[in-house]
Design a protein around this motif. Sequence first.
Motif, mmCIF file in Angstrom:
data_model
loop_
_atom_site.group_PDB
_atom_site.id
_atom_site.type_symbol
_atom_site.label_atom_id
_atom_site.label_comp_id
_atom_site.label_asym_id
_atom_site.label_seq_id
_atom_site.Cartn_x
_atom_site.Cartn_y
_atom_site.Cartn_z
ATOM 1 N N SER A 1 0.836 -1.188 0.000
ATOM 2 C CA SER A 1 0.000 0.000 0.000
ATOM 3 C C SER A 1 0.871 1.237 0.000
ATOM 4 O O SER A 1 1.968 1.235 0.557
ATOM 5 C CB SER A 1 -0.911 0.028 1.234
ATOM 6 N N CYS A 2 0.379 2.283 -0.615
ATOM 7 C CA CYS A 2 1.059 3.572 -0.615
ATOM 8 C C CYS A 2 0.026 4.639 -0.322
ATOM 9 O O CYS A 2 -0.869 4.877 -1.137
ATOM 10 C CB CYS A 2 1.745 3.831 -1.955
ATOM 11 N N ALA A 3 0.148 5.265 0.828
ATOM 12 C CA ALA A 3 -0.768 6.309 1.243
ATOM 13 C C ALA A 3 -0.173 7.671 0.932
ATOM 14 O O ALA A 3 0.979 7.946 1.278
ATOM 15 C CB ALA A 3 -1.071 6.191 2.730
ATOM 16 N N ALA A 4 -0.956 8.526 0.294
ATOM 17 C CA ALA A 4 -0.508 9.849 -0.113
ATOM 18 C C ALA A 4 -1.196 10.921 0.712
ATOM 19 O O ALA A 4 -2.374 10.809 1.048
ATOM 20 C CB ALA A 4 -0.793 10.078 -1.595
ATOM 21 N N SER A 5 -0.452 11.976 1.002
ATOM 22 C CA SER A 5 -1.013 13.120 1.710
ATOM 23 C C SER A 5 -0.301 14.389 1.267
ATOM 24 O O SER A 5 0.829 14.346 0.784
ATOM 25 C CB SER A 5 -0.897 12.949 3.223
ATOM 26 N N GLY A 6 -0.975 15.514 1.431
ATOM 27 C CA GLY A 6 -0.369 16.800 1.144
ATOM 28 C C GLY A 6 -0.283 17.182 -0.321
ATOM 29 O O GLY A 6 0.458 18.091 -0.671
ATOM 30 N N GLY A 7 -1.027 16.499 -1.189
ATOM 31 C CA GLY A 7 -0.988 16.787 -2.605
ATOM 32 C C GLY A 7 -2.291 16.453 -3.299
ATOM 33 O O GLY A 7 -3.289 16.136 -2.659
ATOM 34 N N THR A 8 -2.259 16.513 -4.626
ATOM 35 C CA THR A 8 -3.441 16.252 -5.439
ATOM 36 C C THR A 8 -3.406 14.821 -5.953
ATOM 37 O O THR A 8 -3.194 14.564 -7.142
ATOM 38 C CB THR A 8 -3.523 17.243 -6.600
ATOM 39 N N PHE A 9 -3.640 13.886 -5.060
ATOM 40 C CA PHE A 9 -3.558 12.475 -5.405
ATOM 41 C C PHE A 9 -4.480 12.118 -6.565
ATOM 42 O O PHE A 9 -4.108 11.345 -7.449
ATOM 43 C CB PHE A 9 -3.894 11.628 -4.177
ATOM 44 N N ASN A 10 -5.680 12.666 -6.566
ATOM 45 C CA ASN A 10 -6.682 12.283 -7.552
ATOM 46 C C ASN A 10 -6.317 12.673 -8.981
ATOM 47 O O ASN A 10 -6.931 12.174 -9.929
ATOM 48 C CB ASN A 10 -8.041 12.876 -7.193
ATOM 49 N N THR A 11 -5.346 13.549 -9.165
ATOM 50 C CA THR A 11 -4.914 13.964 -10.493
ATOM 51 C C THR A 11 -3.520 13.458 -10.844
ATOM 52 O O THR A 11 -2.988 13.812 -11.898
ATOM 53 C CB THR A 11 -4.949 15.488 -10.628
ATOM 54 N N ASP A 12 -2.927 12.648 -10.003
ATOM 55 C CA ASP A 12 -1.585 12.124 -10.231
ATOM 56 C C ASP A 12 -1.624 10.703 -10.766
ATOM 57 O O ASP A 12 -2.403 9.867 -10.291
ATOM 58 C CB ASP A 12 -0.767 12.125 -8.942
ATOM 59 N N THR A 13 -0.768 10.444 -11.742
ATOM 60 C CA THR A 13 -0.450 9.070 -12.082
ATOM 61 C C THR A 13 0.401 8.474 -10.964
ATOM 62 O O THR A 13 1.331 9.116 -10.484
ATOM 63 C CB THR A 13 0.312 9.008 -13.411
ATOM 64 N N MET A 14 0.076 7.263 -10.566
ATOM 65 C CA MET A 14 0.810 6.589 -9.504
ATOM 66 C C MET A 14 1.426 5.313 -10.054
ATOM 67 O O MET A 14 0.768 4.556 -10.774
ATOM 68 C CB MET A 14 -0.112 6.250 -8.338
ATOM 69 N N SER A 15 2.673 5.080 -9.700
ATOM 70 C CA SER A 15 3.377 3.903 -10.183
ATOM 71 C C SER A 15 4.186 3.269 -9.071
ATOM 72 O O SER A 15 4.489 3.895 -8.057
ATOM 73 C CB SER A 15 4.308 4.257 -11.348
ATOM 74 N N TRP A 16 4.521 2.013 -9.293
ATOM 75 C CA TRP A 16 5.427 1.270 -8.425
ATOM 76 C C TRP A 16 6.709 0.956 -9.175
ATOM 77 O O TRP A 16 6.667 0.539 -10.347
ATOM 78 C CB TRP A 16 4.793 -0.037 -7.945
ATOM 79 N N PHE A 17 7.822 1.163 -8.505
ATOM 80 C CA PHE A 17 9.138 0.799 -9.001
ATOM 81 C C PHE A 17 9.805 -0.113 -7.985
ATOM 82 O O PHE A 17 9.386 -0.181 -6.827
ATOM 83 C CB PHE A 17 10.011 2.037 -9.223
ATOM 84 N N ARG A 18 10.852 -0.789 -8.413
ATOM 85 C CA ARG A 18 11.616 -1.607 -7.478
ATOM 86 C C ARG A 18 13.096 -1.513 -7.802
ATOM 87 O O ARG A 18 13.489 -1.254 -8.932
ATOM 88 C CB ARG A 18 11.154 -3.067 -7.496
ATOM 89 N N GLN A 19 13.902 -1.750 -6.784
ATOM 90 C CA GLN A 19 15.344 -1.672 -6.949
ATOM 91 C C GLN A 19 16.007 -2.743 -6.100
ATOM 92 O O GLN A 19 15.843 -2.767 -4.883
ATOM 93 C CB GLN A 19 15.871 -0.291 -6.557
#
Length: 122
Positions: A21-39
Amino acid sequence: QVLLVESGGGSVQAGGSLRLSCAASGGTFNTDTMSWFRQAPGKEREFVAGIRPSGGRVLYADSVKGRFTISRDNAKNTVYLQMNNLKPEDTAVYFCAAGPYLVVTTTLYENWGQGTQVTVSS
């Protein structure tokens, strides 16, 4: 500045499942593309999965297609990564990222979480 906090990582045997899970705060989450990366250690950060703001378009790396599912709940400002049939090569630190485009290039994402460790043993 958007704050992203990942959770749900851990250790699992090959063939097992985890949900990140990734919880977002302090921004415009609903208008952002969200992605997962790994390293993984000694390797470059790589794209895993991404989802448009509406959730109507998703993109997966070939290595995880059919095993991982990305989704988002805009009412909760949260993006998820369901990981099934995990393999040892999935072992890495997983990061969530926010940006304006659904792309696989790390430099086009503006905000990043701290990462969560996923370890898969054979």
